[in-house]
Design a protein around this motif. Structure first.
Motif, PDB file in Angstrom:
ATOM      1  N   PHE A   1      38.264  44.226  38.511  1.00  0.00           N
ATOM      2  CA  PHE A   1      38.773  43.387  39.465  1.00  0.00           C
ATOM      3  C   PHE A   1      38.971  44.200  40.753  1.00  0.00           C
ATOM      4  O   PHE A   1      39.562  45.051  40.656  1.00  0.00           O
ATOM      5  CB  PHE A   1      39.960  42.700  38.980  1.00  0.00           C
ATOM      6  CG  PHE A   1      40.088  41.485  38.185  1.00  0.00           C
ATOM      7  CD1 PHE A   1      40.570  40.465  38.696  1.00  0.00           C
ATOM      8  CD2 PHE A   1      39.183  41.456  37.065  1.00  0.00           C
ATOM      9  CE1 PHE A   1      40.432  39.316  37.879  1.00  0.00           C
ATOM     10  CE2 PHE A   1      38.989  40.309  36.597  1.00  0.00           C
ATOM     11  CZ  PHE A   1      39.595  39.254  36.731  1.00  0.00           C
ATOM     12  N   MET A   2      38.695  43.561  41.706  1.00  0.00           N
ATOM     13  CA  MET A   2      38.821  44.150  43.010  1.00  0.00           C
ATOM     14  C   MET A   2      40.091  43.452  43.887  1.00  0.00           C
ATOM     15  O   MET A   2      40.305  42.372  43.645  1.00  0.00           O
ATOM     16  CB  MET A   2      37.546  43.684  44.001  1.00  0.00           C
ATOM     17  CG  MET A   2      37.732  44.465  45.532  1.00  0.00           C
ATOM     18  SD  MET A   2      38.269  43.444  46.842  1.00  0.00           S
ATOM     19  CE  MET A   2      37.187  41.950  46.743  1.00  0.00           C
TER      20      MET A   2
ATOM     21  N   GLN B   1      41.420  39.591  44.175  1.00  0.00           N
ATOM     22  CA  GLN B   1      40.131  38.749  44.477  1.00  0.00           C
ATOM     23  C   GLN B   1      39.166  38.813  43.484  1.00  0.00           C
ATOM     24  O   GLN B   1      38.285  37.889  43.719  1.00  0.00           O
ATOM     25  CB  GLN B   1      39.731  39.491  45.844  1.00  0.00           C
ATOM     26  CG  GLN B   1      40.537  39.158  47.003  1.00  0.00           C
ATOM     27  CD  GLN B   1      41.857  39.872  46.773  1.00  0.00           C
ATOM     28  OE1 GLN B   1      42.168  41.031  46.853  1.00  0.00           O
ATOM     29  NE2 GLN B   1      42.917  39.002  47.051  1.00  0.00           N
TER      30      GLN B   1
ATOM     31  N   SER C   1      38.198  35.422  41.136  1.00  0.00           N
ATOM     32  CA  SER C   1      39.238  35.808  39.950  1.00  0.00           C
ATOM     33  C   SER C   1      39.198  34.919  38.659  1.00  0.00           C
ATOM     34  O   SER C   1      39.989  34.576  38.416  1.00  0.00           O
ATOM     35  CB  SER C   1      40.520  35.881  40.971  1.00  0.00           C
ATOM     36  OG  SER C   1      40.859  34.363  41.121  1.00  0.00           O
TER      37      SER C   1
ATOM     38  N   THR D   1      33.560  37.896  45.452  1.00  0.00           N
ATOM     39  CA  THR D   1      33.990  37.987  44.220  1.00  0.00           C
ATOM     40  C   THR D   1      34.785  36.889  43.935  1.00  0.00           C
ATOM     41  O   THR D   1      35.255  35.986  44.843  1.00  0.00           O
ATOM     42  CB  THR D   1      35.037  39.414  44.212  1.00  0.00           C
ATOM     43  OG1 THR D   1      36.148  38.891  45.253  1.00  0.00           O
ATOM     44  CG2 THR D   1      34.362  40.315  44.536  1.00  0.00           C
TER      45      THR D   1
ATOM     46  N   ILE E   1      39.377  48.869  42.864  1.00  0.00           N
ATOM     47  CA  ILE E   1      38.683  48.180  41.688  1.00  0.00           C
ATOM     48  C   ILE E   1      38.973  48.840  40.685  1.00  0.00           C
ATOM     49  O   ILE E   1      39.216  49.941  40.399  1.00  0.00           O
ATOM     50  CB  ILE E   1      37.126  48.167  41.901  1.00  0.00           C
ATOM     51  CG1 ILE E   1      36.727  47.637  43.108  1.00  0.00           C
ATOM     52  CG2 ILE E   1      36.168  47.464  40.679  1.00  0.00           C
ATOM     53  CD1 ILE E   1      35.125  47.816  43.403  1.00  0.00           C
TER      54      ILE E   1
ATOM     55  N   LEU F   1      29.047  45.643  44.306  1.00  0.00           N
ATOM     56  CA  LEU F   1      30.269  46.445  44.791  1.00  0.00           C
ATOM     57  C   LEU F   1      30.120  47.666  44.648  1.00  0.00           C
ATOM     58  O   LEU F   1      29.753  48.404  43.383  1.00  0.00           O
ATOM     59  CB  LEU F   1      31.356  45.557  44.675  1.00  0.00           C
ATOM     60  CG  LEU F   1      31.825  44.151  44.866  1.00  0.00           C
ATOM     61  CD1 LEU F   1      33.005  43.603  44.501  1.00  0.00           C
ATOM     62  CD2 LEU F   1      31.395  43.821  46.372  1.00  0.00           C
TER      63      LEU F   1
ATOM     64  N   MET G   1      35.963  39.584  40.439  1.00  0.00           N
ATOM     65  CA  MET G   1      34.815  40.351  40.268  1.00  0.00           C
ATOM     66  C   MET G   1      33.499  39.853  40.790  1.00  0.00           C
ATOM     67  O   MET G   1      33.492  38.688  41.127  1.00  0.00           O
ATOM     68  CB  MET G   1      34.476  40.419  38.775  1.00  0.00           C
ATOM     69  CG  MET G   1      35.630  41.365  37.712  1.00  0.00           C
ATOM     70  SD  MET G   1      34.966  41.530  36.106  1.00  0.00           S
ATOM     71  CE  MET G   1      35.132  39.820  35.500  1.00  0.00           C
ATOM     72  N   PRO G   2      32.502  40.351  41.117  1.00  0.00           N
ATOM     73  CA  PRO G   2      31.397  39.962  41.769  1.00  0.00           C
ATOM     74  C   PRO G   2      30.582  39.155  40.752  1.00  0.00           C
ATOM     75  O   PRO G   2      30.357  39.624  39.546  1.00  0.00           O
ATOM     76  CB  PRO G   2      30.645  41.164  42.048  1.00  0.00           C
ATOM     77  CG  PRO G   2      31.032  42.379  41.261  1.00  0.00           C
ATOM     78  CD  PRO G   2      32.565  41.926  41.131  1.00  0.00           C
TER      79      PRO G   2
END
Length: 433
Positions: free
Chosen positions: A427-428, A359, A338, A336, A422, A368, A361-362
């Protein structure tokens, strides 16, 4: 019905071929382990990589043989890297920061045949090599003037070998699923486990990293990869740099604040990537000496959570955007990033900090999910915790030699071992491990 496009195997030798053909004059600058600054180009690295391949073929290295490196980020390391991979052998990057007994285990488990070593690590290798029976040759990555007397049996000088080698070597010609790189993770319980990258996975990871929402390199960039090549391919920069034609600045063995600052200023670095401790050292050096770094626009920080204070300091004092990344050896490593969405970027800076410390997004190519311990999918609401699961063509499907057994769930997701949330923006954020 199948498509009717050309069959063009995704092998990483094509990356350096591209760099030579279209960006051959672009510089790669190295602070050498011996001390002086060394300047070369992608065309020269390509030619010397072919000589590395020639040396290896002369030693009867075959497709699938594991060839190790114990080295810093330098142009020589890149030459060895592509020289190994170009003929279908497996480049095994050894992490010198591991305990000697871990290195012994890893070398023996990988069954490395040859080790290329920088001068810095000769004492370490002298201590462990008697316990590594599969290693038949050692190449010291230096020239004849600085080749040291060493206890390493049959140690040979890198520059002497290349000086006698031919560039007449054919790269590629093997399946894109052929093993390409091997890196062991120490982030698991028990013995380190080997993550075996394929040419296809590394090529796709290069394309993934070249997205503007990830590394976004271009010929206009001057990239300083402080993150070592033995940390999951320097986060892909050793591939994405040549692929994009970006100038690379390799820091060698010196990664203190003063040394990093010197390279940034002298070479006009625009983008760099490293772990938080390196940026903290640089920040301290800048503050103590009242310095500025006007060319740097972005820095990528990963390896551990980035403190809010570090993000603020680079933004407020130096107008530098901090991009946080998360990944693992098992994810090649990009997982991921940011990069704020337009809606979040439009928020007042203090309000947007809530997402800057996450951290991220993919990118395209990474999937994810959050799952509980019963395997049920958890909502993306920003406060419900779950096991972070990841899937994609650059994610490990098994460990080398089957260590750890089946590591994927019934949907093909890998359990990262991290507990995360998430949010509704995608956003993770890692919350526990």
């Amino acid at each position: 019905m199948l498509g009717m496009m050309q069959d063009w195997p995704l092998t990483v030798d094509k990356i350096l071929d591209h760099a030579k053909n279209w960006h051959g004059h672009r510089e790669v600058v190295t602070r050498s382990v011996e001390g002086p600054i060394i300047r070369t180009t992608y065309a020269e690295i390509h030619a010397r990589s072919k000589r590395v391949s020639s040396v290896l073929q002369g030693w009867d290295v075959k497709v699938g043989d594991r060839i190790a490196t114990l080295a810093w980020n330098t142009s020589r390391h890149m030459e060895v890297w592509y020289g190994i991979m170009g003929i279908g052998a497996v480049c095994h990057t050894l992490n010198p920061r591991l305990f000697p007994e871990q290195l012994i285990y890893i070398i023996n488990h990988a069954e490395d045949k040859i080790i290329f070593v920088d001068l810095t690590f000769i004492p370490l290798l002298e201590a462990i090599l008697p316990h590594c029976p599969t290693v038949k040759r050692v190449v010291v990555m230096t020239d004849e003037l600085t080749m040291p007397a060493t206890k390493l049996p049959g140690a040979e000088c890198y520059e002497a070998l290349l000086g006698a080698a031919s560039e007449d070597v054919v790269w590629g010609g093997f399946d894109e699923q052929t093993a390409c790189g091997l890196c062991y993770t120490s982030g698991t319980t028990g013995n380190p486990k080997g993550v075996l990258y394929s040419h296809r996975s590394n090529f796709i990871h290069t394309l993934l990293g070249m997205q503007s929402t990830v590394l976004g390199p271009s010929p206009k960039e001057v990239i300083l990869p402080v993150v070592p090549m033995f940390h999951a391919n320097a986060w892909g920069i050793a591939f994405a740099g040549p692929a994009s034609g970006a100038k690379l600045v390799m820091p060698g063995a010196r990664m203190d604040g003063a040394a990093i600052y010197e390279l940034i200023v002298s070479e006009g670095v625009t983008f760099s990537a490293a772990v938080p401790t390196v940026w903290q050292m640089l920040l301290t050096h800048l503050r103590e000496n009242n310095l500025t770094i006007p060319t740097v626009k972005r820095v990528m920080i990963g390896g551990s959570a980035v403190p809010e204070s570090l993000i603020r300091a680079f933004h407020d004092e130096f107008d530098i955007e901090v991009v946080q990344g998360w990944g693992m050896t098992e994810t090649s490593p990009i997982g991921t990033i940011s990069i704020l969405t337009p809606e979040l970027a439009a928020l007042p800076y203090d309000e947007g900090m809530k997402w800057r410390v996450k951290q991220g997004m993919p990118p395209l190519g990474v999937e994810l999910k959050l799952k509980n311990y019963a395997g049920q999918e958890m909502p993306h609401d920003g406060h419900t915790y779950g096991r972070l699961m990841i899937k994609g063509p650059t994610i490990s499907g098994a460990y080398f030699k089957g260590e750890g057994g089946d590591i994927l769930d019934h949907e093909g997701y890998f359990d990262t071992g991290d507990v995360s949330t998430i949010d509704e923006y995608g956003f993770m954020q890692i919350t526990d491990r």
